[in-house]
Design a protein around this motif. Structure first.
Motif, mmCIF file in Angstrom:
data_model
loop_
_atom_site.group_PDB
_atom_site.id
_atom_site.type_symbol
_atom_site.label_atom_id
_atom_site.label_comp_id
_atom_site.label_asym_id
_atom_site.label_seq_id
_atom_site.Cartn_x
_atom_site.Cartn_y
_atom_site.Cartn_z
ATOM 1 N N LEU A 31 0.810 -1.226 0.000
ATOM 2 C CA LEU A 31 0.000 0.000 0.000
ATOM 3 C C LEU A 31 0.843 1.274 0.000
ATOM 4 N N GLY A 32 2.144 1.164 0.178
ATOM 5 C CA GLY A 32 3.014 2.331 0.160
ATOM 6 C C GLY A 32 3.277 2.936 1.519
ATOM 7 N N VAL A 33 2.878 2.251 2.587
ATOM 8 C CA VAL A 33 3.072 2.795 3.928
ATOM 9 C C VAL A 33 4.553 2.821 4.293
ATOM 10 N N CYS A 34 5.235 1.729 4.124
ATOM 11 C CA CYS A 34 6.643 1.656 4.512
ATOM 12 C C CYS A 34 7.512 2.599 3.681
ATOM 13 N N SER A 35 7.268 2.678 2.394
ATOM 14 C CA SER A 35 8.056 3.595 1.574
ATOM 15 C C SER A 35 7.722 5.051 1.889
ATOM 16 N N GLY A 36 6.479 5.322 2.257
ATOM 17 C CA GLY A 36 6.117 6.673 2.689
ATOM 18 C C GLY A 36 6.796 7.045 3.990
ATOM 19 N N LEU A 37 6.822 6.107 4.932
ATOM 20 C CA LEU A 37 7.534 6.341 6.198
ATOM 21 C C LEU A 37 9.032 6.531 5.952
ATOM 22 N N LEU A 66 13.775 -0.332 2.374
ATOM 23 C CA LEU A 66 14.025 -1.725 2.732
ATOM 24 C C LEU A 66 14.183 -1.882 4.244
ATOM 25 N N ILE A 67 14.839 -0.944 4.881
ATOM 26 C CA ILE A 67 15.027 -1.009 6.334
ATOM 27 C C ILE A 67 13.692 -0.892 7.050
ATOM 28 N N VAL A 68 12.839 0.016 6.600
ATOM 29 C CA VAL A 68 11.525 0.180 7.226
ATOM 30 C C VAL A 68 10.688 -1.079 7.028
ATOM 31 N N ARG A 69 10.748 -1.663 5.846
ATOM 32 C CA ARG A 69 10.009 -2.904 5.584
ATOM 33 C C ARG A 69 10.511 -4.048 6.471
ATOM 34 N N LEU A 70 11.827 -4.127 6.643
ATOM 35 C CA LEU A 70 12.390 -5.164 7.504
ATOM 36 C C LEU A 70 11.982 -4.964 8.957
ATOM 37 N N PHE A 116 9.184 -3.585 10.023
ATOM 38 C CA PHE A 116 7.798 -4.031 10.114
ATOM 39 C C PHE A 116 7.705 -5.556 10.087
ATOM 40 N N ALA A 117 8.487 -6.203 9.236
ATOM 41 C CA ALA A 117 8.433 -7.665 9.137
ATOM 42 C C ALA A 117 8.921 -8.329 10.423
ATOM 43 N N VAL A 118 10.032 -7.851 10.966
ATOM 44 C CA VAL A 118 10.570 -8.428 12.198
ATOM 45 C C VAL A 118 9.614 -8.169 13.356
ATOM 46 N N ALA A 119 9.068 -6.958 13.435
ATOM 47 C CA ALA A 119 8.125 -6.640 14.507
ATOM 48 C C ALA A 119 6.880 -7.525 14.419
ATOM 49 N N THR A 120 6.448 -7.821 13.222
ATOM 50 C CA THR A 120 5.285 -8.697 13.049
ATOM 51 C C THR A 120 5.608 -10.117 13.500
ATOM 52 N N LEU A 121 6.779 -10.617 13.140
ATOM 53 C CA LEU A 121 7.168 -11.973 13.520
ATOM 54 C C LEU A 121 7.385 -12.107 15.026
ATOM 55 N N ILE A 122 7.963 -11.075 15.630
ATOM 56 C CA ILE A 122 8.222 -11.112 17.066
ATOM 57 C C ILE A 122 6.931 -10.892 17.845
ATOM 58 N N GLY A 123 6.008 -10.173 17.246
ATOM 59 C CA GLY A 123 4.750 -9.893 17.933
ATOM 60 C C GLY A 123 4.832 -8.656 18.791
ATOM 61 N N PHE A 124 5.776 -7.793 18.508
ATOM 62 C CA PHE A 124 5.973 -6.563 19.265
ATOM 63 C C PHE A 124 4.872 -5.566 18.909
ATOM 64 N N GLY A 125 3.911 -5.377 19.793
ATOM 65 C CA GLY A 125 2.801 -4.482 19.496
ATOM 66 C C GLY A 125 1.889 -5.103 18.457
ATOM 67 N N SER A 126 1.332 -4.287 17.649
ATOM 68 C CA SER A 126 0.447 -4.747 16.582
ATOM 69 C C SER A 126 0.847 -4.083 15.269
#
Length: 58
Positions: free
Chosen positions: A14-20, A29-33, A35-45
């Motif tokens: 949707l362009g969120v990570c590239s916008g951030l 790429l760093i922002v996407r990573l 988000f991906a790591v945070a999702t896998l770890i379950g840190f927040g939502s």
């Protein structure tokens, strides 16, 4: 300072990570990573945050 908006030109989903990344001056790429790591770890939502940002940002 640049506005925080979706980056539809460099989007993957949707362009969120590239916008951030554009807003903060980071590489998308760093922002996407983060988000991906945070999702896998379950840190927040991260998925909920991503969806909310996609709905709020212009």
């Amino acid at each position: 300072m640049a506005r925080l908006v979706l980056d539809k030109a460099n989007k993957k989903i949707l362009g969120v990570c590239s916008g951030l990344a554009n807003w903060s001056g980071m590489d998308p790429l760093i922002v996407r990573l983060i988000f991906a790591v945070a999702t896998l770890i379950g840190f927040g939502s991260p998925i909920l945050i991503y969806i909310l940002l996609a709905m709020i940002l212009d």
